[in-house]
Design a protein around this motif. Sequence first.
Motif, mmCIF file in Angstrom:
data_model
loop_
_atom_site.group_PDB
_atom_site.id
_atom_site.type_symbol
_atom_site.label_atom_id
_atom_site.label_comp_id
_atom_site.label_asym_id
_atom_site.label_seq_id
_atom_site.Cartn_x
_atom_site.Cartn_y
_atom_site.Cartn_z
ATOM 1 N N UNK A 195 132.440 -41.131 7.062
ATOM 2 C CA UNK A 195 130.943 -40.728 7.739
ATOM 3 C C UNK A 195 129.956 -41.939 7.945
ATOM 4 N N UNK A 209 128.983 -33.720 16.097
ATOM 5 C CA UNK A 209 130.189 -33.404 15.299
ATOM 6 C C UNK A 209 130.355 -33.424 14.004
ATOM 7 N N UNK A 210 130.222 -34.649 13.780
ATOM 8 C CA UNK A 210 130.346 -35.192 12.486
ATOM 9 C C UNK A 210 129.604 -34.702 11.492
ATOM 10 N N UNK A 211 128.319 -34.601 11.881
ATOM 11 C CA UNK A 211 127.412 -34.018 10.959
ATOM 12 C C UNK A 211 127.673 -32.424 10.610
ATOM 13 N N UNK A 220 132.275 -39.222 17.867
ATOM 14 C CA UNK A 220 132.317 -37.929 17.023
ATOM 15 C C UNK A 220 133.324 -37.103 17.421
ATOM 16 N N UNK A 221 133.569 -36.954 18.842
ATOM 17 C CA UNK A 221 134.449 -36.167 19.352
ATOM 18 C C UNK A 221 135.889 -36.646 19.170
ATOM 19 N N UNK A 243 137.227 -36.982 16.700
ATOM 20 C CA UNK A 243 137.919 -36.411 15.209
ATOM 21 C C UNK A 243 138.652 -35.255 15.847
ATOM 22 N N UNK A 256 123.927 -34.714 0.322
ATOM 23 C CA UNK A 256 124.847 -33.663 0.684
ATOM 24 C C UNK A 256 126.099 -33.529 -0.219
ATOM 25 N N UNK A 296 131.630 -44.270 10.508
ATOM 26 C CA UNK A 296 131.257 -43.789 11.812
ATOM 27 C C UNK A 296 129.895 -43.996 12.183
ATOM 28 N N UNK A 316 130.401 -31.157 10.724
ATOM 29 C CA UNK A 316 131.779 -31.210 9.733
ATOM 30 C C UNK A 316 131.209 -31.297 8.346
ATOM 31 N N UNK A 372 138.991 -38.036 8.377
ATOM 32 C CA UNK A 372 137.561 -37.360 7.972
ATOM 33 C C UNK A 372 138.136 -35.790 7.647
ATOM 34 N N UNK A 429 138.179 -33.713 4.428
ATOM 35 C CA UNK A 429 137.150 -32.438 4.295
ATOM 36 C C UNK A 429 138.161 -31.400 3.833
#
Lengths: 310, 325, 273
Positions: free
Chosen positions: A282, C117-119, A248-249, A251, A26, A285, C121, A266, A270
Motif C-alpha cells: 500500500x 480501491x486500495x483503501x 488502484x484498479x 489490483x 490500521x 502504491x 481493500x 496485495x 490480504x
Amino acid sequence: MLSFLVRRVLQTIPIVLAVAFLIFVLFSVIPGTFASSLSDDGRSIMDPAVVERMTKELGLNDPVAVRFGRYVLQLAQLDLGTSFRTRQPVTQVLAERTGPTLQLCFAAMAFAIIIGVPLGFIAALKPGGMVDTISMVTAVSGLSVPKFWLGLILMYLFALKLGWLPSFGYGGDPRYLVLPAVALGVAPLALLARTTRAAVLEIMNADFVRTARSKGMSEGRVVRWHLARNALVIVLTTVGLQFGSVIGQAVVVEKLFSWPGLGSLLVDSVTLRDIPVVQGAILLIVLFFLFTNTIVDVLCALIDPRIKYS
Amino acid sequence: MSSAPLLEVENLRIDLAVGGNRFAAVENVSFSIGRGETYGLVGESGCGKSITALGLIGLLRPPLSFGGGTIRFDGREIQNLPPAAMRAMRGKRIAMIFQEPMTALNPVSPVGRQIAEMFVLHEGVSWREAERRAVEALASVRVPAPERRVKDYPHQLSGGMRQRVMIAIALACNPDLLLADEPTTALDVTVQAEILDLIRDLSAAKGTAVLMISHDLGLIANMCRRVGVMYAGRIVEERVAEEVFRAPSHPYTSGLVASLPLLGARSRQGRHRLKEISGVVPPVTAFPEGCRFNPRCQRATDICRVNDPAITPLRNGGVRCHHHE
Amino acid sequence: MRFRANLVIGGALFATVVIAGLLAPWLAHTDPVLDADLMYAEEPPGSAYWFGTDAQGRDIYSRVLYGARISLTVGIVSQLINTVIGVCLGLSAGYWGGWWDDVVNGLTNLMLAIPSLVFALAIMAILSPGLTSLLIALGLTNWSFTCRLARAATLSLKSQGYVQAAKVLGYGDLRIMATQLLPNMLGPIIVIGTLGMGSAILAEAALSFLGLGIRPPFPSWGSMLSDARDQITTAPWISIFPGLAIFATVLGLNLLGDGLRDILDPQARSRRA
C-alpha cells in the motif's frame, strides 16, 4: 520554477508520513491484526511459546508511540519488515513485483491517452454531430463497465475463441500485455475523451480564441498556437488523476489475468494475512501515485505560467 | 483623402437562432466610413452594435449568422467571400479590439509573442525578426520598458497595459479599418482617457479608419466625427457628432442625451432625479410591432405602433422616426 | 436534446434494476442460495433456466435478480454514508475555518492520495468479509469529493446576505448550516451522490470478485463473476449475465447523474467531464 518544484515535493512529505501512520494504525495497532496473523495463517497453529517469542522480538507489546517511531525509523532505512509467508524481506518481494505493474499501468495509460484525447478533440470540433454522439455514448459505457467483466469478455473473445492473444500470464512477449492493458485502460480512455471534449469546447468559444481568429489565423493555426496549450493543462491534470485510479484498479485486472504485479500481490497478501507485505504494498502504491502527481503538476506549471504563482 | 468611402454597409442583416427559429438581431443597417475617418456606433447593451462589428470582420459564429445585405470594403463586396479570402483580410486590412483585455489574450503565451504572431502571419518574417518588431510595437503604444514587457504574460500586466497590447496587435500590420468594440468599458476611468488618446493618435498617424463602438455618448462625441445611434438592431439616427448633442432628432437620442449627468444640471433645471428613459430594451425574440421604440417613446402615436418608419434623410445624416425634430 | 435522453434512459435502466431487486422473491424461479441441483450444473440458457446454470447447478437468472438487492443496498447505503461524512466535514470546515479547516483539508488530501480501491481493500483486510464490513469500507472511501464541494460551496455562500442576516437574527450555527447553507448546495451533492452510487457498485463487484467482499454462496454479481472465470471455456454464459447486470445498473446511474447535472448544476455543463 525550482522553488515551485521544491514546494511541491515538500508538500508531499507530510502526506507520505500521514499515509504511513494510517497504515500503521490500521494494521499494527488495531488489536489482533498483527498478532493473530502471526499465528493464524491458516496452515498450522503455532506453538504459543513461539508466538510469545516473536511478539517480544518484534516489540509488539511496546507502547504505540515507540512502535510507530521504530516503524518510521525502519522506513527511513528502507526496511519494510519481513514477509510472514515467504520470510523474504518485504522490499525484495515488492521489487520483484514492481516492474510488471509499472508496465501494465503505463501501457494502459498510453492506450487511454493515444485513443481518448484525439477522440475527445474530434468530438468537440462538431458538437452534436455523429462522431460526437457516438464517442460520448461509448465513453459513458466505458465508464460503466466493470473492468474484470470486460477482461473476461476480452479473454473469451480474443484468447479463447479467436486465439489471437494469450489469455493470461506474463512473459517477455508484449502480446501478454495487450488484453490486461485494454481492460484497465478503457475507463481512463472514456474519462479522457470526455474531459478533452469539454476542455476543447470551452476553449473554442473563449475570448482569446476569438482574438486569434480576428488576427486572420487559420483554424489549424488557432488550434496549434493557442488552443493546444490551454487544453493541455486540463488534459494533463486528468491524466495525473487517472493514473492514480489506474494504479488502484490494476489490483483487479492483475488478479484476473494472473499478472504478477503489486496489485495481485496485495490481494494475495490480504487473503493470506501477510501484514508486512500488505503495509509495504500500500505504501509503495501511494508513493507511486504521489510521484506521478508531482510530475504532472510540474509539467502543468511548465505549460501554464499562472500555476507557479498560486 | 480619397473621396470613395472605405467601408459601405447596405441593409445589413444578422440573424440569431433561438430554439428552432431565426430572429433578425440586426436589420436594415446601412452606414459608411471614409478612409481615416472615426465613426461611432452608440447604443445600450443588446442593441446589436457588437454583433454588427463581428459581422463586418466575418467572425459571426452560431447561433449568429449573416442574414443578408452588402458589405463593400475598398470597393469590393466581402459579405460572401470564401473563408480563406476573408481570413486573408483579417488582421491585415480589417482588425478588431475587444472589450475584455484580460480574457482576450492567450493566458499561456507571452504578450511579445502574441504581437509577433501578426508579423509572422501576414508578412512572413522569421520569429526572431517578428519578436524584434514586437518590441517596437509595444513602444508605439507607449508601454514603458517594452523590451522587458515583451516577455510578460497577460496576467502580469494591468488592464490598461493589456489593452495597449491588444491595440499593438491590431495595428501591427497597418490595417485600413480598426473595429474597436467598447475598448475602454472594462478599464478604470483614468486609464480610459489614455487609451482613447492612444487610439486617436495612432489612427491619425497611420490613416486608419476606426469604427468606435460604445454605450458612452460622451466618449463617442469626443472621438468621432459622425455617429450612428442604434436601437434594437437598427440605426435610428445618424448625424455629425455635435448635432447629436446639440439637436438630437430621434426621441431615443434625445433621451440618451438628456440622461447624461451634467454638472450643475440638476440645480439649474430644478430636477432632483437623473432623467431616464423608461422601459427596457426589448429582446431580439420580441421586437414590438411598428416602430421598435414606440413602447418607451413619449411622442408615440397610433402610426408609430403600426408603421415601421423608413429613414428620413436630414442634413448630414438621417433619422428613422415619424415624429422627428 | 441529448441531456433529456440521459435522464430518461438512465432513469429507466436504474428503475428496472430497482424493480427487479424489489420483486426478486416473486420474479425469481428458485432460491438463489439453496436451490442447487448438481444434475443440471453448467446448463446453457434455455427455457428452463433463462440465463443458464452455474457450476453448482444454481439458476443464474434468480441469482442475478437477488444480486440486484445486494448491489443496490451497497450502492445506496455506502454512498449515503459517504455523503453524510463529506457534507458534515466540508460544511463545518468551510463554516468555522481555522484549525478545523486545516484538519479536514489534511484528511481530504490524505484520502485523495490513496487510490480508493486500495483503501477499501485495506479496510476489508481488517474487517471480516461480509455485507456490513463492505458498507463500512465503501462508506469511508468516497467522501472526499463531496467534502471539497461542500466546503467550496460553504465558503462562497457564507458571505451572502441572507446568511449574515440569519446570524444577526441570532440563529445558531447548526441551524444556519442546516437551513441556509445546505439547501443551496443540494444540487451538485445529489449529482455526485448519484455518480458515486455507480462507483460503489463497481467497487463492491470488484471486491467480491477478489473474494474480499460478499462471499459465496450469496449471489453478489461480483462473486458470481469470480466463479465464472474458471468456467469460461466450458460455460461462458456464467460470465455474461451478472456482468451485464452490473453494466446496466452503473450505466443507468451514470446517465442519470449526467442528466441531473445538466439540470441542477448548469455551470458544470460546459465543463462536463
